[in-house]
Design an enzyme around this catalytic site. Structure first.
Site: not given
Length: 517
Positions: A357, A435
């Site tokens: 990420d 997420d």
């Protein structure tokens, strides 16, 4: 039928994994909308407001109409402003309108700037996007995109003698839609975790009572070992890069996978509830088996929801509700399905995803020619010219290949307070499925939203979720003095109550004997 059932389970499992991989591509992102305020020169009471999209890294515009400077509007459409010959008269100090296409936003801006224009409005017939490109500091002209239909309306309503200015109403200090996203994310994790735990408990009870392992339940599960974790993250990286280069084709693959996986997930969630109801269990024979009528209707309903979303997915006013319903079902079902054998696998997975990420959000802007991160460009939908060959653009157009097509693997909630919502497309706050399912811990989500509010830009949520999840889990295991078992994994079973009582009695006798000695 057995082979068909196995194929269906495998397809459902593959679709779920693919969908969550795409979900990991999408961080919290936000658009940059503003307003074009137009005034008829000989009648100041006659005004019009229109939505514009601008790049805040290129352009800084006022937040209101106080003390603004108006500029005379010069409409060049249908000319493209891809060469100086498109301009046949003086445009110095004016706001110029040119059509989108044939050359990049930067090239149009450089030409308009060289001719002395003050503002460049690019009229788009294919939807509004944030202008991208490597704009140099020497080019100081204001650049914004506007719908071509709005330019036509402006000409009809105000005529040719028009002055304009740009402004961007400030966003509220706190986006209340984040509260809804937070509630959805925590709800998904809570329901998925509870469902997974109850399913595991039922399976253990079945094994304990029958003495044989029930494989039918395990076939629905996906266990991530350290090796599969590494493969999982590697596939995430490959998919993200492929999406960056081939977005205009792969976006439809993602939509198809989402429709399949979310419909199956919605069916799994609702069927688990329906099976608890002791009514309406009518059955009919089919290929030497009996199917429940209510489950057949349920399957039809779930497919219909998915199909309706697919057909009307670009309808901003209500399609997001169906997308969120399908997304919640997918996340809950995936959390129930995903199994982590031990904390070691969890640390490897989340550690790699954290690096993934951060790299694709914060590091890749130094590697791309546009200066934008690969993650953000894929999440927003890369423009058509982002198909590259040896790092060079192979097409001149800066238009996006599928301007209305966005990755669907996000929870979308409209912003509850937004000044240009009546002019621009309804703005949304987004949270990628990745997420939520890998993972979404409440404290980490709060920190994520605080970072989003303070920095005023999209955030890689895993940067905050991963440390919170790993640290709190490790602290609980350490407090319980179970860290070794937690790290390596531990087999467990459901004990018979009689056996448990006997063991407790034996333990008590042993303690009494030791005390007597």
């Amino acid at each position: 039928m057995a082979a068909a059932a196995a194929a269906l389970r495998e397809g459902r499992r593959t679709g779920a994994i693919q969908a969550v991989l795409w979900g990991l591509l999408v961080p919290l992102v936000s658009a940059q909308e503003g307003v074009l305020h137009a005034v008829k020169n000989d009648d100041p009471q006659l005004t019009r407001d229109y939505c514009i999209y601008y790049n805040e890294n290129w352009t800084s515009i006022p937040s209101n109409l106080n003390n603004v400077t108006y500029t005379r509007l010069e409409i060049l459409t249908p000319k493209l402003l891809c060469s100086r010959s498109d301009v046949t008269h003086d445009i110095k100090g004016k706001a110029v309108v040119a059509m989108r296409g044939n050359c990049t936003f930067v090239e149009k801006a450089e030409i308009a700037h060289s001719l002395g224009a003050k503002i460049l409005l690019i009229a788009s017939e294919t939807g509004l996007t944030i202008p991208y490109g490597n704009k140099t500091k020497n080019v100081t002209i204001l650049v914004a995109l506007i719908r071509n239909e709005d330019i036509i309306d402006l000409k009809q309503a105000l005529g040719k003698n028009v002055n304009v200015t740009l402004y961007s109403p400030p966003l509220p200090n706190f986006d209340y839609s984040m509260v809804i996203i937070f509630a959805i994310a925590v709800l998904c994790v809570s329901l998925g975790g509870y469902w997974s735990g109850m399913a595991e408990l039922e399976n253990l009870k079945t094994v304990s009572s029958s003495g044989s392992h029930d494989s039918s339940n395990n076939e629905e599960n996906v266990t991530l070992t350290p090796l599969t974790v590494v493969l999982f993250v590697a596939i995430c990286c490959i998919m993200l890069v492929l999406m960056y280069y081939f977005y205009k084709w792969l976006v439809y693959v993602v939509i198809a996978v989402f429709c399949f996986a979310s419909a199956m997930s919605l069916y799994n969630c609702l069927s688990a509830l329906i099976r608890k109801i002791p009514y309406g269990r009518c059955r009919f024979p089919c290929f030497n088996k009996f199917l429940e009528v209510r489950l057949l209707f349920l399957a039809t309903f779930c497919i219909a929801v998915s199909v309706v979303w697919a057909v009307f997915r670009n309808e901003n006013r209500w399609a997001w509700i169906l997308q969120d319903i399908l997304g919640i079902a997918f996340c809950v079902n995936f959390i129930k399905t995903l199994k982590m054998p031990n904390f070691m696998s969890c640390v490897i997975l989340l550690g790699l995803l954290l690096v993934y990420d951060v790299f694709f959000v914060f590091i890749t802007p130094y590697l791309t020619k546009s200066g934008e991160s690969i993650m953000v460009e894929v999440a927003a939908g890369p423009f058509e010219s982002s198909e590259k060959n040896d790092g060079n653009l192979v097409e001149a157009s800066a238009e996006r290949s599928a301007p209305h097509e966005k990755l669907p693997v996000v929870i979308k909630v409209p912003r509850l307070e937004f000044s240009t919502a009546g002019l621009c497309f309804l703005p949304f706050s987004l949270l990628g499925f990745g997420d939520i399912v890998v993972p979404a811990y409440a404290a980490g989500m709060v920190i994520t939203f605080l970072a989003l509010a303070l920095m005023k830009k999209g955030q890689p949520a895993l940067l905050y979720l991963v440390p919170c999840t790993l640290i709190t889990s490790a602290l609980v295991a350490w407090y319980r003095k179970e860290m070794k078992k937690f790290w390596n994994g531990n087999s467990y079973q459901v004990m018979d109550p009689m056996d448990s009582a006997a063991n407790e009695e034996n333990s008590t006798r042993a303690n009494e004997q030791r005390e007597g000695q």
